[in-house]
Structure formats: C-alpha cells, structure tokens
Scaffold this active site. Structure first.
Site, short mmCIF file in Angstrom:
data_model
loop_
_atom_site.label_atom_id
_atom_site.label_comp_id
_atom_site.label_asym_id
_atom_site.label_seq_id
_atom_site.Cartn_x
_atom_site.Cartn_y
_atom_site.Cartn_z
N SER A 64 -0.21 3.58 2.73
CA SER A 64 0.60 3.22 1.55
C SER A 64 -0.33 2.50 0.57
O SER A 64 -0.30 1.98 -0.44
CB SER A 64 1.72 2.02 1.99
OG SER A 64 1.08 1.12 2.58
N PRO A 89 0.78 -2.32 1.67
CA PRO A 89 1.68 -2.13 0.24
C PRO A 89 3.12 -1.70 0.68
O PRO A 89 4.09 -1.98 0.05
CB PRO A 89 0.79 -1.14 -0.08
CG PRO A 89 -0.78 -1.47 0.02
CD PRO A 89 -0.46 -2.07 1.49
N TYR A 90 3.13 -1.04 1.84
CA TYR A 90 4.31 -0.47 2.33
C TYR A 90 5.36 -1.96 2.51
O TYR A 90 6.41 -1.97 2.14
CB TYR A 90 4.38 0.06 3.71
CG TYR A 90 5.65 0.39 4.28
CD1 TYR A 90 6.57 1.28 3.99
CD2 TYR A 90 5.88 -0.40 5.59
CE1 TYR A 90 7.96 1.50 4.35
CE2 TYR A 90 7.12 -0.28 6.21
CZ TYR A 90 7.95 0.59 5.50
OH TYR A 90 9.36 0.89 6.29
N GLY A 91 4.91 -2.78 3.08
CA GLY A 91 5.53 -4.04 3.64
C GLY A 91 6.16 -4.48 2.08
O GLY A 91 7.27 -5.39 2.10
N THR A 119 6.69 -3.11 -0.81
CA THR A 119 7.87 -2.49 -1.40
C THR A 119 9.06 -2.70 -0.71
O THR A 119 10.14 -2.75 -1.25
CB THR A 119 7.52 -0.95 -1.39
OG1 THR A 119 7.45 -0.42 -0.10
CG2 THR A 119 6.17 -0.57 -2.18
#
Length: 316
Positions: free
Chosen positions: A90, A150-152, A154
């Site tokens: 991510s 970054p995944y977390g 989003t």
C-alpha cells in the site's frame, strides 16, 4: 433476508459468505472485479462451485462501473467486502489504487443505497489495521485509531465515510473489524498459506520480523457468521471487533503447523516490512453482547482445515 448483494464475492471471505447465503436459501447478486493483487486463478477456483447455483447471479466488474439499479434491485442486505487488501503493497504510487478501491468505491456504494426507496442494511468489512500496534491487554472498539500503514489509513477513512452517512441520513450501516482471518481459500500472499506451501516444498519458511509478533487469528467461517449476525442484530453505526479465541505469537503458530505436518520448520528471519503491526488482540465483548457472536473454531482445528485444502489443491 431474501436477497443479498455481496461485493468481492470471489475473494477469500466473500466466497465463503456467498456460499453460506446460498446454502441458507438467500438469492445472491455477486460482484467481483478480479483485481490482480494476487493470482486471478485462485478467485476463479473460489467461484467454480458457487457459479453453478441457480440463485446466484454474478457480475464480473468493479464497483466503479456503477450499475447500481441492476445490482441493488430488491436487495435486503449488502455485504461490502470488495477492497484492495494488503499492508505491504500500500506504499508509494499504489496508494492511489487503495484510495480508489477502499474509500471512493465505498462512498459510491453508500450513495447508491441512499437513493433506494428503502435503503438496504449494509455490512461493511473493515480491518484491525485501523488500530495499528495495540497497547495494553485487549483492544475494544473505543481504542484510539493509529494505523501504521497506508492500507490501514484507507480502512479508517472508509469507516469515517460510513459513519458520516449514518449520522447525516440514518443509513443502516454497520462495520466489522476483522482480526487476521485465515482458513481455506486464504489469499496466497498471506502468512499461513505461504508457510504451509513452503513447508510442503521442503523450503525454508520466510518469517518477516523476529517471529515474536502476536496476532488474534479468526477462522473464516467465524468471520462469515459475524456478517450474518450483524445483518440481523446491529444498530446503524455499530462497529464490531471480529476476533478469534486467543492471541498467539507467530513462532508458536509455526510450531503448531510443524506438528500438523510431522516436521520441524526451517525458519529464516528477514527484516519486517514497514507497516506491520507488532501485536493485535481483540476485545469481542460488544459483538458477543449485541450480536451473540462467539468464535467456534479453535486455531488448531482451523489450521488442519486449511492444510487439507492446500494439500488437495496440490494433488489437483
């Protein structure tokens, strides 16, 4: 529930949920865009049996195509599992794809449901990644959100946009924060699947970090059950942790896997990637009280099922 829409129906959890709904007599509209974040052949295998069911209609497309009038017709419940998963990928330019699939697509779904004469119940799949590395003993839903990837980020933003629609319009949305789901059909990039494959081939098992990181692992049918319970009993705006029966260190999981395979894993440790949480442990009291959720599959049993499926695929 008579008719459900399942986004991400060819994925790991989505395919299990779709199968359960069909077995329960529910008509299912399934959507999957076959995003190539991992081998599409795995997703096609997931669909192989489901696609033959007469109560299942499949649309091979992404949510961004927006054919909502067709997808939402007479739908009672939407199970929103479509997303771009994975912490490690991510970063960098890929973040734009995560924003598109995890935030913008969710907002489009919410807006489309809002336009229905009677909006369906919406159960949205989130992640324990919104918490980051957890502190203290166990983590409940009121803990600070401190994602470390970054995944977390989003997933947290996705939850926020859902909460906005609940507060502004009373849209019946509930969210489930999964804690590391495993089991048959698990994505091939995920740790358990990768560990079993490496051991079956006689290879060294690659562990990122020192193996002392701990997780709360959730068997896939328990995650499916949480979705069904949330559709029945949740109040708009509810957020639930969906966890397993205990927290355990990764190195201890590898020991269990070795016992199941009658071998001693040969382990190579590599530097942990940025964004990996060091510890997750779910407080599931709220889900127990409101939904009647209780994890039923112990880790040892779940690993046996996953190993059996991987062995079956290898023979095939």
């Amino acid at each position: 529930m008579k008719k459900a829409l399942v986004t991400g129906c060819a994925g790991f959890i989505g395919s299990h949920l779709t199968q359960r709904l069909l077995n329960d007599g529910v008509t299912v509209i399934g959507i999957d865009g076959f995003i190539d974040n991992y081998d599409v052949a795995a997703k096609l295998r997931n669909l192989a049996e489901i696609g033959k069911h007469p109560a299942f209609t499949f649309h091979s497309t992404t949510l961004q195509t927006g054919r909502w009038d067709i997808w939402l017709e007479n739908v009672d419940v939407v199970f929103h599992l479509a997303a771009l998963p994975g912490v490690r990928n991510s970063w960098g330019k890929s973040f734009a794809d995560y924003v598109s699939h995890n935030i913008l697509a969710t907002q489009e779904l919410l807006e489309a449901c809002l336009q229905r004469p009677k909006p369906p119940v919406i159960v949205v799949s989130s992640s324990s990644s919104v918490y980051g590395t957890m502190q203290g003993t166990v983590t409940n839903e009121n803990a600070p959100l401190r994602p470390v990837s970054p995944y977390g980020v989003t997933k947290e933003a996705m939850e926020q946009i859902c909460s906005v629609y609940v507060k502004a319009y009373g849209l019946p949305v509930t969210m489930l924060r999964y804690f590391t789901v495993y089991g048959p059909r698990q994505r091939p990039d995920m740790a358990f699947h990768r560990f079993f494959r490496q051991m079956m081939k006689g290879e060294e098992v690659i562990v990122y970090g020192d193996g002392q990181q701990s997780r709360d692992f959730t068997y896939v049918t328990d995650a499916v059950e949480a979705n069904l319970l949330a559709a029945q009993h949740a109040v708009p705006g509810d957020i639930f942790n969906v966890g397993g029966e205990r927290e355990i260190k990764l190195i201890d999981v590898l020991s269990i896997m070795g016992t199941l395979m009658n071998l001693t894993p040969r382990i190579t440790y590599q530097n942990g990637p940025a964004g990996d949480s060091l510890r997750t442990c779910a407080d599931i009291q709220f889900a127990q009280q409101r939904l009647g959720y209780k994890p039923k599959v112990a880790l040892e049993e779940g690993l046996r099922h996953q190993l059996a499926e991987i062995r079956s695929q290898s023979k095939g």
